[in-house]
Design an enzyme around this catalytic site. Sequence first.
Site, PDB file in Angstrom:
ATOM      1  N   CYS A 285      52.608  65.932 138.006  1.00 45.71           N
ATOM      2  CA  CYS A 285      52.467  67.255 138.638  1.00 45.71           C
ATOM      3  C   CYS A 285      53.601  68.186 138.222  1.00 45.71           C
ATOM      4  CB  CYS A 285      52.433  67.097 140.155  1.00 45.71           C
ATOM      5  SG  CYS A 285      52.729  68.611 141.085  1.00 45.71           S
ATOM      6  N   GLY A 286      53.254  69.358 137.650  1.00 44.22           N
ATOM      7  CA  GLY A 286      54.249  70.331 137.207  1.00 44.22           C
ATOM      8  C   GLY A 286      55.102  70.860 138.345  1.00 44.22           C
ATOM      9  N   HIS A 287      54.479  71.146 139.497  1.00 45.15           N
ATOM     10  CA  HIS A 287      55.228  71.652 140.652  1.00 45.15           C
ATOM     11  C   HIS A 287      56.214  70.599 141.152  1.00 45.15           C
ATOM     12  CE1 HIS A 287      52.978  75.329 140.847  1.00 45.15           C
ATOM     13  NE2 HIS A 287      51.836  74.710 141.057  1.00 45.15           N
ATOM     14  N   CYS A 288      55.812  69.320 141.098  1.00 47.01           N
ATOM     15  CA  CYS A 288      56.703  68.232 141.521  1.00 47.01           C
ATOM     16  C   CYS A 288      57.906  68.128 140.587  1.00 47.01           C
ATOM     17  CB  CYS A 288      55.946  66.902 141.542  1.00 47.01           C
ATOM     18  SG  CYS A 288      54.492  66.881 142.626  1.00 47.01           S
TER      19      CYS A 288
END
Length: 495
Positions: free
Chosen positions: A54-57
């Site tokens: 996950c990019g946001h993670c």
Amino acid sequence: MRVLLISVAIALLGTVLGDEVPTEDNVLVLSKSNFDSVVSTTEFILVEFYAPWCGHCKSLAPEYAKAATKLAEEESPIKLAKVDATQEQDLAENYGVRGYPTLKFFRNGSPVDYSGGRQADDIINWLKKKTGPPAVEVTSVEQAKELIAANPVIVFGFFPDKESAKAKTFLGIASVVDDQVFAIVQDEKIIKELEVENEDVVLFKNFEEPRVKYDGESFDEESFKTWVFVQSMPTIVEFSHETASKIFGGQIKYHLLLFLSKKNGDFDKYVEELKPVAKNYRDRIMSVAIDTDEDDHQRILEFFGMKKEEVPSARLIALEQDMAKYKPPTDELSANSVEEFVQSFFAGTLKQHLLSEDLPSDWAAKPVKVLVATNFDEVVFDTNKRVLVEFYAPWCGHCKQLAPIYDKLGEHFEKDDDVVIAKIDATANELEHTKITSFPTIKLYTKDNQVRDYNGERTLAALTKFVETDGEGAEPVPSVSEYEEEEEAPARDEL
């Protein structure tokens, strides 16, 4: 020495729990085997459910670790932990994880949703607000100066009488604004030494104006919350993963978006010139600078139907008007032209900017007709026709699965003069009278201009019956286990 103390603190936590808990960058690593024991024996713990891909993670990870380290350095009882939700699917299901990252705050084992920002200071401020008094009580000038130096933004209330109406309002707002630090000073000597007056409220920050006094006509909750939000943000905010939640979740619901290229020097050329305009309207409209060179920001350009050749440029969006978009009459990005654009918006003289593709010359050549914004009304509101329209998105997996079935539906009705089967790319074409929030959305427009939504099975037989019965013949949708839900349009902070 400090690193050693942090390590000892983490090790002691593991001893208390019976087994040493694995850590990464001072963040506890939880799994099914240790989750319940850690959460139930730790008074305050924030848990991130994440996915490695996950990019946001990935963007959150360094800030999350920074927050965990700072709390450990302070010997705080608050702990930070993380769970790989792709490996611990049972835990994720138990806590209703539907997207990544999902953060849950546990107080003595009882969870609540985390609602703060994604930068280290935001995380710490939110946690301290949930675990301590709403405002830090300041008892010396030295303490006040240390707090001002340590926090990018901090709001001071100077109230000798903590029971005054204004002081109660101040503390009440401090208790509900989770992403800012508040402090209260009662000692009149300290108030005098800090060169303020009794009942003053002052926001201190480490950027732009370092000290701003609240001078609103009234000290009601809504006015004060808006003032805190406005003054705690830069005059022109740069859009990023970290600022997105504040931009979209704040009190200001009108945004002036400046599409600029850092590589081309647009930030240096335009931001300072436009700051006075942004400052004049900042209590009503937030000015946001978007670096169009960033790959992650291409979805924003697509959302506004913009091409890179149009940069630099400005747009305005009204979040509470179904994300209505407005385009300036000129491409000029001077202070005068931008101010005229903003004034026209507030004067109500601007029309919404609706996206439309060019109408293909062969739009009617195939059994499924192609609609765009400019020919939609002419085709759909023809009282001699029943028109079934699929609103789709090119990236939508469910739309791709439906495509061969929908093509067969078009072929089935091709020789029926009073039926039109059509489709429209709802990401590239906008209609003032119809807002689409999930894909695919299917609507039948009857001859008497009734609009009936299709919520049945996506099969040729079910769709055929729906058209033939003028929208009365839809079968009930199967359970979610048999049939996946529609794909939603991107959330605001994912644009």
